[in-house]
Design a protein around this motif. Sequence first.
Motif, short mmCIF file in Angstrom:
data_model
loop_
_atom_site.label_atom_id
_atom_site.label_comp_id
_atom_site.label_asym_id
_atom_site.label_seq_id
_atom_site.Cartn_x
_atom_site.Cartn_y
_atom_site.Cartn_z
N GLU A 32 15.76 18.63 -63.21
CA GLU A 32 15.21 18.28 -61.82
C GLU A 32 16.20 18.02 -60.66
OE1 GLU A 32 12.28 15.10 -62.85
OE2 GLU A 32 10.94 16.48 -64.18
N SER A 90 17.87 22.65 -61.68
CA SER A 90 16.54 23.49 -61.43
C SER A 90 16.26 24.50 -62.36
CB SER A 90 16.60 23.92 -59.75
OG SER A 90 16.79 23.10 -59.06
N HIS A 91 14.81 24.91 -62.02
CA HIS A 91 14.46 26.00 -63.29
C HIS A 91 15.03 27.33 -63.14
CE1 HIS A 91 10.56 23.36 -63.64
NE2 HIS A 91 11.47 23.14 -64.38
N THR A 147 12.75 20.17 -53.98
CA THR A 147 13.13 20.76 -55.20
C THR A 147 13.86 19.78 -56.05
OG1 THR A 147 13.52 22.71 -53.86
CG2 THR A 147 14.66 22.61 -56.05
N THR A 148 14.82 18.97 -55.63
CA THR A 148 15.58 17.93 -56.51
C THR A 148 15.25 16.55 -56.29
OG1 THR A 148 17.45 18.02 -55.03
CG2 THR A 148 17.51 19.82 -56.54
N LYS A 202 12.17 25.63 -58.41
CA LYS A 202 11.52 24.94 -59.49
C LYS A 202 10.20 25.32 -59.40
CE LYS A 202 10.24 19.84 -60.12
NZ LYS A 202 10.42 18.70 -59.51
N TRP A 216 17.32 28.34 -66.23
CA TRP A 216 17.85 27.08 -66.26
C TRP A 216 18.84 27.36 -67.82
CZ3 TRP A 216 17.19 24.76 -71.18
CH2 TRP A 216 15.83 25.04 -71.77
#
Length: 260
Positions: free
Chosen positions: A53, A57-58, A127-128, A223, A249
């Motif tokens: 996170e 991110s993904h 996003t983060t 994400k 990720w």
Amino acid sequence: MRMLLLISWRNIWRNHKRSLVILSAIAAGLFGGVFTTALMQGMLNQRFSTAIEQHISHLQIHDPVFLAEELPEYNIRDHEAILQKIEEDVRVLAFSPRTLANGMLLSAHMSRGVEIKGVDPEKEAATTGLNINIIEGSYFSDQSHNPVLVGKKLAERTRLQTGSRVALTFQDAGGELVSAAFRVAGIFQTANSGFDETYVFVNKKELDEYISQGVIVHEIALKAIDINHIGLVAKDLRRDFQQLSIRTWDEVSPELSYLQ
């Protein structure tokens, strides 16, 4: 078999104190083992969630040459098309286009090598969650020119405070060194002290002007609404943008897959 069980049961209660001590020790051992296992699993899950996170991110998108050379001229050329594709994907929760540069931070007390990230404040926050990690100062809300966010560890080593002036030196798209003055708007702290000591964040629009005098994108962090969807999202993006490096990720950080 029945006789054996009966004899065993009688033997257990032949000495009540001894049996209670042994049973208590077994129960305490089982409880300790279960508690320790649950605690470790919780810590691993927290580390995994934090890494995904707040840092990785993904999914990440780059020009493949940029990953090898890390030079500013190797940016994502068709970033408008891929950003539009991502924005229209209902499986995507948030995304953040970034401008990246390796540079030096010079304070009144010392200099330090840093990784500079130029971000869109709203998209990066979504996003983060960088905004919720600010422990001093503000998250780009200061209207002063060239605000910069530094990690707590870096601030301690370079003796920086909110309001301190620093100089950032980095390379532009033409290969020339650029040096610009920034003011510390905020200090952040994440669960990763190494990250806090290495990265600084500036406004993407301002960094773009210094590097190329136009909009550029070196990295897109994405994400998803559900981490289980990320494989399909990556597959669709790879099909439409074969010239780009699109990594999930577990490809960016394979060691994280062992934490699940």
